[in-house]
Enzyme design. Structure first.
Site, short mmCIF file in Angstrom:
data_model
loop_
_atom_site.label_atom_id
_atom_site.label_comp_id
_atom_site.label_asym_id
_atom_site.label_seq_id
_atom_site.Cartn_x
_atom_site.Cartn_y
_atom_site.Cartn_z
N VAL A 195 1.19 -3.76 3.81
CA VAL A 195 1.04 -5.10 4.69
C VAL A 195 2.51 -6.00 4.31
CG1 VAL A 195 -1.51 -5.09 4.90
CG2 VAL A 195 -0.25 -6.06 2.99
N TYR A 197 -4.09 3.50 7.93
CA TYR A 197 -5.27 2.91 7.96
C TYR A 197 -6.19 3.51 9.41
CZ TYR A 197 -2.59 -0.09 5.05
OH TYR A 197 -1.93 -0.41 4.07
N LYS A 255 0.53 3.45 -3.14
CA LYS A 255 -0.80 4.23 -3.36
C LYS A 255 -0.24 5.79 -3.25
CE LYS A 255 -3.80 0.94 -1.17
NZ LYS A 255 -4.38 0.38 0.14
N TYR A 315 -3.20 -2.06 -10.13
CA TYR A 315 -3.23 -2.05 -8.77
C TYR A 315 -2.47 -3.38 -8.19
CZ TYR A 315 -4.76 -2.39 -4.01
OH TYR A 315 -4.87 -2.14 -2.43
N SER A 339 1.11 -1.37 -0.09
CA SER A 339 0.08 -0.16 0.07
C SER A 339 0.73 1.49 0.05
CB SER A 339 -1.12 0.01 1.09
OG SER A 339 -2.05 -0.89 1.06
#
Length: 304
Positions: free
Chosen positions: A258, A240, A64, A189, A61
């Site tokens: 992660v 998060y 992103k 992605y 992530s």
């Protein structure tokens, strides 16, 4: 600085026992649970590393923030945020609940999976291959590392097990958030999450943001405005549903993945990369955040 980092790695290594490596994507569960490393790079080019700083892992992530920068370059800020919001969700990164139950159908922010898939759909290109190669080239540019590439074992695992992400993609297509081909967006992605990095790589990306979108050569790649948007979203949404807690504990922009990585930014000063694949229940490196908290306290890095 070197002695301090070695001390912090040793001090926080026991926290790795309190978490678990990600196991819902094949190959991620092969990471060494007690690995822990950190790399810091400053504006003078000084590098300070300790622990497992050379271990390769997939960016997950953390990618992103890179895709968001390219999407804004490709489409402009107004268009991107007409499709994706800027607000924290309070939900897990892979939650689908608020897509249907919220009054607004667009994803809350680009740091959750639904938002990131929407952002991937905005990358310019005739097909998934061209879109991803543009993204990979951009990744290599801002990390100043031409060797970066995809770990194809991880990518295959991402694609084979990504049913929840696919459901998000098709829901977003149905709501008009994704305008192009859903499978293209999902391919980009899954591949972006599978790019292989080290703590040093993400520290370089952190330094790029610390310098408001400039490379070490002085070249301005993204505008200071884009860098500011990304750093702000890192503070509010980057870890998060722990983002508020991390803002209090660490006090600098952070983005986790992660795969065990955390990139952190000290504006105008430092890029920091941490690796620790043992995760807390919210998907953040459990020992890595402890290292960052101690480092911030020792050096008084908080921006607040």
């Amino acid at each position: 600085m070197q002695d301090l980092l070695s001390k912090l790695i040793k001090k926080n290594l026991p926290f790795t026992k309190d978490g678990n490596v990600a196991n819902y994507i094949p190959e991620l569960d092969k990471a060494k649970k007690d690995a822990l490393g950190i790399c810091i790079i400053d504006n003078e080019g000084n590098q300070y590393c300790a622990g497992d700083c050379d271990t390769k892992f997939t960016v997950q992530s953390i990618s992103k923030i890179v895709t968001l920068m390219l999407a804004i370059l490709d489409n402009g800020e107004e268009y991107v945020f007409s499709k994706v919001g800027m607000e924290p969700t309070g939900d897990p990164f892979n939650s689908i609940r608020k897509l249907e139950t919220s009054r607004r159908k667009k994803p809350y922010n680009p740091m959750i999976n639904a938002g990131a898939i929407a952002v991937c759909s905005m990358i310019k290109g005739s097909d998934a291959r061209e879109k991803f190669h543009r993204l990979l080239d951009f990744f290599r540019l801002i990390s100043e590392d031409e060797t970066l590439d995809v770990n194809y074992k991880i990518y295959c695992g991402e694609s084979e097990t990504g049913n929840r992400n696919r459901s998000m993609g098709y829901f977003l297509k149905g709501e008009g958030i994704i305008e192009g081909d859903v499978e293209d967006a999902l391919t980009v992605y899954f591949k972006q999450c599978s790019i292989e990095v080290t703590a040093y790589t993400i520290a370089k990306i952190g330094l790029f943001l610390a310098n408001n979108g400039k490379l070490s050569t002085g070249e301005q790649v993204v505008t200071p405005r884009i860098a500011t948007i990304v750093k702000t979203l890192m503070v509010t949404c980057g870890t998060y549903d722990s983002s508020g807690e991390v803002a209090v504990r660490v006090g600098i922009p952070c983005k986790s993945g992660v795969g065990g990585g955390v990139v952190a930014v000290v504006p105008g000063r430092l890029g920091i990369g941490v690796y620790g694949p043992s995760l807390d229940p919210r998907g953040n490196s459990i020992a890595g955040l402890h290292v960052l908290e101690d480092l911030s306290n020792e050096l008084k890095l908080s921006i607040f």
